[in-house]
Design a protein around this motif. Structure first.
Motif, PDB file in Angstrom:
ATOM      1  N   ARG A  77       0.860  -1.176   0.000  1.00  0.00           N
ATOM      2  CA  ARG A  77       0.000   0.000   0.000  1.00  0.00           C
ATOM      3  C   ARG A  77       0.900   1.231   0.000  1.00  0.00           C
ATOM      4  NH1 ARG A  77      -5.138  -0.240   1.996  1.00  0.00           N
ATOM      5  NH2 ARG A  77      -5.316  -1.766   0.348  1.00  0.00           N
ATOM      6  N   VAL A  78       0.649   2.139  -0.901  1.00  0.00           N
ATOM      7  CA  VAL A  78       1.457   3.364  -0.981  1.00  0.00           C
ATOM      8  C   VAL A  78       0.539   4.584  -1.025  1.00  0.00           C
ATOM      9  CG1 VAL A  78       3.389   2.272  -2.202  1.00  0.00           C
ATOM     10  CG2 VAL A  78       1.539   3.318  -3.512  1.00  0.00           C
ATOM     11  N   GLU A  79       1.127   5.728  -0.725  1.00  0.00           N
ATOM     12  CA  GLU A  79       0.318   6.934  -0.571  1.00  0.00           C
ATOM     13  C   GLU A  79      -0.308   7.394  -1.889  1.00  0.00           C
ATOM     14  OE1 GLU A  79       2.599   9.979   1.362  1.00  0.00           O
ATOM     15  OE2 GLU A  79       1.103  11.506   0.793  1.00  0.00           O
ATOM     16  N   ASN A  80       0.505   7.438  -2.922  1.00  0.00           N
ATOM     17  CA  ASN A  80       0.018   7.961  -4.205  1.00  0.00           C
ATOM     18  C   ASN A  80       0.897   7.437  -5.341  1.00  0.00           C
ATOM     19  OD1 ASN A  80       2.407   9.426  -4.066  1.00  0.00           O
ATOM     20  ND2 ASN A  80       1.374  11.218  -3.171  1.00  0.00           N
ATOM     21  N   LEU A  81       0.612   7.910  -6.524  1.00  0.00           N
ATOM     22  CA  LEU A  81       1.315   7.378  -7.688  1.00  0.00           C
ATOM     23  C   LEU A  81       2.795   7.768  -7.696  1.00  0.00           C
ATOM     24  CD1 LEU A  81       0.570   5.698 -10.186  1.00  0.00           C
ATOM     25  CD2 LEU A  81       0.168   7.822 -11.408  1.00  0.00           C
ATOM     26  N   ALA A  82       3.087   8.963  -7.246  1.00  0.00           N
ATOM     27  CA  ALA A  82       4.487   9.395  -7.209  1.00  0.00           C
ATOM     28  C   ALA A  82       5.297   8.449  -6.317  1.00  0.00           C
ATOM     29  CB  ALA A  82       4.595  10.829  -6.703  1.00  0.00           C
ATOM     30  N   ARG A  83       4.720   8.107  -5.159  1.00  0.00           N
ATOM     31  CA  ARG A  83       5.362   7.144  -4.264  1.00  0.00           C
ATOM     32  C   ARG A  83       5.472   5.776  -4.938  1.00  0.00           C
ATOM     33  NH1 ARG A  83       7.087  10.091  -1.151  1.00  0.00           N
ATOM     34  NH2 ARG A  83       6.791  10.287   1.108  1.00  0.00           N
ATOM     35  N   HIS A  86       2.672  10.611 -18.755  1.00  0.00           N
ATOM     36  CA  HIS A  86       3.998  10.842 -18.197  1.00  0.00           C
ATOM     37  C   HIS A  86       3.904  10.667 -16.680  1.00  0.00           C
ATOM     38  CE1 HIS A  86       7.718  12.751 -17.019  1.00  0.00           C
ATOM     39  NE2 HIS A  86       8.098  12.699 -18.282  1.00  0.00           N
ATOM     40  N   PRO A  87       4.840   9.904 -16.079  1.00  0.00           N
ATOM     41  CA  PRO A  87       4.728   9.616 -14.644  1.00  0.00           C
ATOM     42  C   PRO A  87       4.596  10.864 -13.771  1.00  0.00           C
ATOM     43  CG  PRO A  87       6.829   8.788 -15.557  1.00  0.00           C
ATOM     44  CD  PRO A  87       5.972   9.208 -16.695  1.00  0.00           C
ATOM     45  N   GLU A  88       5.277  11.923 -14.157  1.00  0.00           N
ATOM     46  CA  GLU A  88       5.294  13.120 -13.322  1.00  0.00           C
ATOM     47  C   GLU A  88       3.902  13.700 -13.070  1.00  0.00           C
ATOM     48  OE1 GLU A  88       9.232  15.419 -13.040  1.00  0.00           O
ATOM     49  OE2 GLU A  88       8.148  16.047 -14.822  1.00  0.00           O
ATOM     50  N   ILE A  89       2.998  13.508 -14.030  1.00  0.00           N
ATOM     51  CA  ILE A  89       1.691  14.148 -13.900  1.00  0.00           C
ATOM     52  C   ILE A  89       0.576  13.161 -13.610  1.00  0.00           C
ATOM     53  CG2 ILE A  89       2.229  16.129 -15.378  1.00  0.00           C
ATOM     54  CD1 ILE A  89       0.783  14.483 -17.615  1.00  0.00           C
ATOM     55  N   GLY A  90       0.945  11.906 -13.354  1.00  0.00           N
ATOM     56  CA  GLY A  90      -0.063  10.871 -13.155  1.00  0.00           C
ATOM     57  C   GLY A  90      -1.061  11.227 -12.055  1.00  0.00           C
ATOM     58  N   ASP A  91      -0.555  11.527 -10.861  1.00  0.00           N
ATOM     59  CA  ASP A  91      -1.449  11.842  -9.739  1.00  0.00           C
ATOM     60  C   ASP A  91      -2.380  12.998 -10.086  1.00  0.00           C
ATOM     61  OD1 ASP A  91      -0.981  10.094  -7.471  1.00  0.00           O
ATOM     62  OD2 ASP A  91       1.038  10.939  -7.361  1.00  0.00           O
ATOM     63  N   ALA A  92      -1.816  14.021 -10.711  1.00  0.00           N
ATOM     64  CA  ALA A  92      -2.612  15.211 -11.004  1.00  0.00           C
ATOM     65  C   ALA A  92      -3.725  14.899 -12.007  1.00  0.00           C
ATOM     66  CB  ALA A  92      -1.712  16.323 -11.544  1.00  0.00           C
ATOM     67  N   VAL A  93      -3.400  14.135 -13.030  1.00  0.00           N
ATOM     68  CA  VAL A  93      -4.405  13.834 -14.049  1.00  0.00           C
ATOM     69  C   VAL A  93      -5.518  12.950 -13.468  1.00  0.00           C
ATOM     70  CG1 VAL A  93      -4.813  12.676 -16.251  1.00  0.00           C
ATOM     71  CG2 VAL A  93      -2.819  14.161 -15.981  1.00  0.00           C
ATOM     72  N   VAL A  94      -5.121  11.975 -12.672  1.00  0.00           N
ATOM     73  CA  VAL A  94      -6.131  11.113 -12.046  1.00  0.00           C
ATOM     74  C   VAL A  94      -7.053  11.956 -11.160  1.00  0.00           C
ATOM     75  CG1 VAL A  94      -6.473   9.245 -10.366  1.00  0.00           C
ATOM     76  CG2 VAL A  94      -4.756   9.000 -12.182  1.00  0.00           C
ATOM     77  N   ALA A  95      -6.480  12.837 -10.364  1.00  0.00           N
ATOM     78  CA  ALA A  95      -7.280  13.677  -9.474  1.00  0.00           C
ATOM     79  C   ALA A  95      -8.199  14.606 -10.284  1.00  0.00           C
ATOM     80  CB  ALA A  95      -6.374  14.499  -8.563  1.00  0.00           C
ATOM     81  N   ARG A  96      -7.630  15.202 -11.328  1.00  0.00           N
ATOM     82  CA  ARG A  96      -8.405  16.118 -12.148  1.00  0.00           C
ATOM     83  C   ARG A  96      -9.620  15.407 -12.745  1.00  0.00           C
ATOM     84  NH1 ARG A  96      -4.601  18.267 -16.365  1.00  0.00           N
ATOM     85  NH2 ARG A  96      -3.348  18.448 -14.477  1.00  0.00           N
ATOM     86  N   ASN A 145     -11.044  12.540 -11.696  1.00  0.00           N
ATOM     87  CA  ASN A 145     -12.004  12.163 -10.653  1.00  0.00           C
ATOM     88  C   ASN A 145     -12.892  13.357 -10.317  1.00  0.00           C
ATOM     89  OD1 ASN A 145     -10.872   9.631 -10.570  1.00  0.00           O
ATOM     90  ND2 ASN A 145      -9.734   9.956  -8.662  1.00  0.00           N
ATOM     91  N   ASP A 146     -12.279  14.516 -10.144  1.00  0.00           N
ATOM     92  CA  ASP A 146     -13.035  15.724  -9.801  1.00  0.00           C
ATOM     93  C   ASP A 146     -13.993  16.116 -10.925  1.00  0.00           C
ATOM     94  OD1 ASP A 146     -11.611  15.741  -7.524  1.00  0.00           O
ATOM     95  OD2 ASP A 146     -10.336  17.461  -8.037  1.00  0.00           O
ATOM     96  N   ARG A 147     -13.453  16.107 -12.124  1.00  0.00           N
ATOM     97  CA  ARG A 147     -14.251  16.571 -13.262  1.00  0.00           C
ATOM     98  C   ARG A 147     -15.504  15.706 -13.445  1.00  0.00           C
ATOM     99  NH1 ARG A 147     -11.612  18.140 -19.183  1.00  0.00           N
ATOM    100  NH2 ARG A 147     -13.635  18.438 -20.191  1.00  0.00           N
ATOM    101  N   LEU A 148     -15.320  14.394 -13.300  1.00  0.00           N
ATOM    102  CA  LEU A 148     -16.481  13.524 -13.496  1.00  0.00           C
ATOM    103  C   LEU A 148     -17.429  13.582 -12.307  1.00  0.00           C
ATOM    104  CD1 LEU A 148     -14.834  10.549 -15.392  1.00  0.00           C
ATOM    105  CD2 LEU A 148     -16.269  12.386 -16.293  1.00  0.00           C
ATOM    106  N   ALA A 149     -16.888  13.730 -11.104  1.00  0.00           N
ATOM    107  CA  ALA A 149     -17.754  13.867  -9.927  1.00  0.00           C
ATOM    108  C   ALA A 149     -18.579  15.145 -10.037  1.00  0.00           C
ATOM    109  CB  ALA A 149     -16.914  13.876  -8.650  1.00  0.00           C
ATOM    110  N   ASP A 192     -15.705  12.750 -23.582  1.00  0.00           N
ATOM    111  CA  ASP A 192     -15.105  14.046 -23.870  1.00  0.00           C
ATOM    112  C   ASP A 192     -14.201  14.494 -22.725  1.00  0.00           C
ATOM    113  OD1 ASP A 192     -14.972  16.580 -25.435  1.00  0.00           O
ATOM    114  OD2 ASP A 192     -15.756  17.359 -23.525  1.00  0.00           O
ATOM    115  N   ALA A 193     -14.685  14.333 -21.494  1.00  0.00           N
ATOM    116  CA  ALA A 193     -13.893  14.775 -20.342  1.00  0.00           C
ATOM    117  C   ALA A 193     -12.567  14.022 -20.278  1.00  0.00           C
ATOM    118  CB  ALA A 193     -14.685  14.559 -19.055  1.00  0.00           C
ATOM    119  N   VAL A 194     -12.639  12.708 -20.421  1.00  0.00           N
ATOM    120  CA  VAL A 194     -11.412  11.910 -20.281  1.00  0.00           C
ATOM    121  C   VAL A 194     -10.451  12.231 -21.418  1.00  0.00           C
ATOM    122  CG1 VAL A 194     -10.447   9.588 -20.247  1.00  0.00           C
ATOM    123  CG2 VAL A 194     -12.588  10.070 -19.029  1.00  0.00           C
TER     124      VAL A 194
END
Ligand code: FAD
Ligand code: FAD
Lengths: 459, 459
Positions: free
Chosen positions: B222-228, B344-354, B356-360, B401-403
């Protein structure tokens, strides 16, 4: 005339008439005599490459792309009625993306530049060949260079993720993908990899990098024959996951190399093949322990006759100097006839023996110096006269015929990594079926309808 | 009419009119409704494939190649005015060459058949995907299938050494190379890999095999996030050279999976991403020790929050069942909108969060179930309604469209491994430059001048 068009479009900074060009551009490594082309063009940007090709295409002028001119098939040798387009000025510092594990480079950077830039960030560009100081990424892509680590990391093809190329009509195709996975239509970069400059000029690339391993251990092993060497490699690849080098040297080559270098780390053991192996890992002690254990296993199973693990940096350099002694062959022998073959492992020993016998029967002075990349059964053979004297054209023809017919009869290939270039064009019909040749012609015509790109090379 | 020509040339054993054909051939995995083609042709040999294409080409009849129909982009779905050519009868036992480390296969063998045949000789065919029981080598080549081991062993492209294909005009191109190194002109097989059946029909292949490792250890972390997660993978790849699996599951997916399977091996740890990792080696005790040491390092560096090493075969199966629970999504949710992206690994967490938020924000009922192949940052996203109810066409359009805009804006790709097929054709202009598209058309026209191969698919 076209020279004037090129000059006025690109300027005298970029376009040099063949007669006054630096002689370095008039010959590649393996070709015998310099050839003076109409012009040597040395573009500084992809736009200048594009402009050059556009003009040559319009005027139906043959174009020979040049990288570092270290190719061994004569593919970068100028054509007298053509233009050389040399990428050596497109060599900006490689951009390393540490997170994405890629290097973005221009085609004119040397392999060594890329290796060093990657290393500076704890990363590895995994393709390594002896010409690293001079060969350029564009040339390596065009020849699909292989080398010593290919059995583990692949050839250039497996290490190029993206590519930029200019088509014969001047169109710039940028496909600078940086992902390991990106299935979105035809993988256009594949067209230019291994095409030896016949489909366009490579101007840039995205290269895959791997994490670098800081520790390394090196050993020399003596084995009875190639079949045994194969078993040793099989055992090592399971027991030493960090195995990254496994080079093989036959006795005649080894005698030359140890004589040339002036040392022999395995003086006591009987005749046999010598393996240079190397493994990489996180820390040296553990790695050394693993290698020790693996060697004990090999001795216990009687797979090796003798062996030595390097105990110092100096000794490691010595082991490697034996392998790189082939670069000294030109000093020791006034002529060498070189071959680059792949064989099925099962018949390796038999083919080597057959060729040694066949050439010895042709002239007792001929000696076969064999060495190779064991992991992909890619063998390099240099045929020399034991006296060191010149091999005449008749004798050379005999050697070439003997080697090529023997290898082809055995189902092998006569160009594992060096390519077809100018030298091996005549053998293509023996290597590729009629349907393959027809499809290759279709491709070439589709991309280069006027046939300006490296005509007469490849096929 | 053409049906009669096909019937008289190939016989009723091989050619079945669409109306009476087995319904299995009328639909592929991801397409919604069956489509009845003119005919379903099931050749038994390369000659029959050739004859079929020759006739279709002569009559300008669209041809859709089919493998196991497990493709996720709709590329094997029949066309109503065309002929399906299904390779499933060309499935003779794979020929394993243990010394040469290759398998020679017909295109219709399933992945599982190849895996088993290799395993029986202590070898590994390294590409592995969930559809292994049904997908066929021809289809896998045509889609350049990737899967879980690609970060280590490459996709199909890196595991195909030779290939046999039939061109649209019926010409058989046999390029069944078995060497790792063979630079003798254009590498024609590359044309057909990933071409999704638009340049010809793949009928056979030479596949690269690796030595199989008998022992394996599996763990969940179990890890905190994608960067980890990325740091964990970096550390593991240096410390566990046998690392062969590193799959990542986001919390919403993990909750679904553990609920669906009825167990949760990591109940105590806080929210975070779950990694399924596996390493292969010679013997289990050593491997387990290495994994233990590596995990200690990860805990010490505070890179992981929790973890469990499997202690039994049963537990290993449980760990894997969480990863394969995605196959149960269809049972739990009446509709799912699926995506297959690389980032790109550097932006993985941000894109996933974006996302999730956008669809929610679009609808609080939408849930994003993310999982992925961490080593190549290939993420699979399934968007569902938390109620399990149907996603209507309007909502689906909004999700797509969002994705797609979010991923493209972030420089990602929207087809990492599943391909373009019929579903993603409209996005090609966003994925590939005008020059790339033009060159792709040139290629397609050169090989298939009448445009009979899978028209409307890929581009
Ligand atoms: C000491 C030594 C060791 C070697 N070891 C190996 C080895 O282990 N493995 C191996 O594979 N090779 C080896 N080689 C051969 C050679 O180094 C490789 O073929 C290398 O890839 C050539 O690169 P280059 O830049 O010198 O290309 P060049 O020799 O300049 O060109 C080679 C071919 O590529 C074309 N070309 C060059 N640049 C471009 C471009 N930008 N766009 C399109 N076409 C282009 C040329 O027209 C020519 O056909 C060795 C050579 C030497 C001298
Ligand atoms: C449960 C599940 C898990 C999956 N996991 C993965 C995964 O991890 N990674 C991944 O990459 N994919 C995955 N897939 C997708 C799919 O399995 C792959 O795309 C697979 O390669 C398709 O093979 P197939 O034989 O079923 O091809 P099909 O679906 O029959 O065809 C796919 C495409 O290839 C063409 N084609 C088929 N055979 C030939 C041929 N002989 N010659 C020319 N063209 C041909 C078709 O026209 C079509 O365009 C998964 C699918 C499922 C259902």
């Amino acid at each position: 005339m076209t020279l004037d068009v090129l000059l006025s479009a690109l300027g005298a900074q970029v376009v040099e008439p063949g007669e006054t060009a630096n002689p370095a551009y008039l010959k590649d490594w393996a070709s015998r005599c310099p050839v003076t082309p109409l012009a040597v063009v040395r573009p500084r940007s992809v736009e200048e490459v594009s402009r050059t090709l556009e003009i040559c295409n319009e005027h139906g002028l043959p174009v020979v792309p040049q990288g570092g001119r270290t190719g061994l098939a004569g593919g970068a040798q100028p054509l007298a009625d053509g233009v050389v387009i040399c990428l050596d000025r497109m060599n900006g510092a490689p951009e390393i993306d540490g997170q994405g594990r890629v290097a973005r480079v221009q085609a004119g950077v040397t392999l060594e530049q890329v290796q060093q830039a990657a290393e500076a960030q704890g990363l590895l560009f995994a393709v390594d060949i002896g010409s690293r100081g001079s060969c350029e990424i564009g040339g390596m892509i065009a020849t699909n260079a292989g080398g010593m680590r290919a059995f583990r990391y692949g050839m250039m093809r497996q290490n190029v993720l993206g590519l930029e190329a200019v088509l014969p009509d001047g169109t710039v195709v940028s496909a600078m993908n940086g992902f390991l996975k990106n299935n979105t239509g035809y993988d256009l970069k594949q067209l230019f990899i291994g095409a030896e400059g016949t489909l366009g000029v490579v101007t840039g690339a995205v290269l895959r990098l791997h994490p670098a391993q800081p520790a390394r251990v090196t050993a020399l092993l003596r084995v009875e024959n190639l079949a045994r060497a194969q078993q040793v490699l099989d055992a090592l690849s399971l027991r030493l996951p960090g195995l990254s080098i496994c080079e093989v040297m036959w006795p005649d080559y080894y005698y030359f190399a140890s004589g040339f270098r002036g040392f022999d780390p395995l003086p006591d053991s009987a005749d046999g093949l010598t393996l240079l192996i190397e493994a990489e890992g996180q820390e040296e002690a553990g790695l050394r322990g693993d290698l020790q254990t693996a060697l004990e296993y090999l001795f216990e199973k009687e797979l090796v006759l003798d062996g030595a693990i390097s105990q110092s940096l100096r000794q490691t350099e010595e082991f490697w100097a034996l392998r790189s002694a082939n670069e000294g062959l030109n000093q020791a022998f006034s002529s060498i006839v070189n071959f680059d073959i792949s064989l099925h492992p099962e018949i390796g020993d038999a083919v080597v023996a057959r060729l040694n016998d066949r050439l010895a029967a042709a002239s007792h002075q001929l000696r076969c110096l064999w060495l190779g990349h064991l992991g992909d059964m890619n063998l390099h053979l240099g045929v020399v006269r034991s006296s060191g004297s010149e091999i005449g054209p008749e004798c050379e023809a005999l050697i070439v015929d003997a080697v090529i017919t023997t290898v082809l009869d055995a189902g092998g290939t006569i160009s594992a990594e060096h390519g077809i270039g100018a030298f091996k064009v005549d053998y293509v019909p023996k290597l590729r079926s009629e349907a393959e040749q027809a499809l290759s012609r279709t491709l070439r015509r589709a991309l280069d309808p006027k046939g300006i790109m490296n005509p007469g090379r490849l096929f």
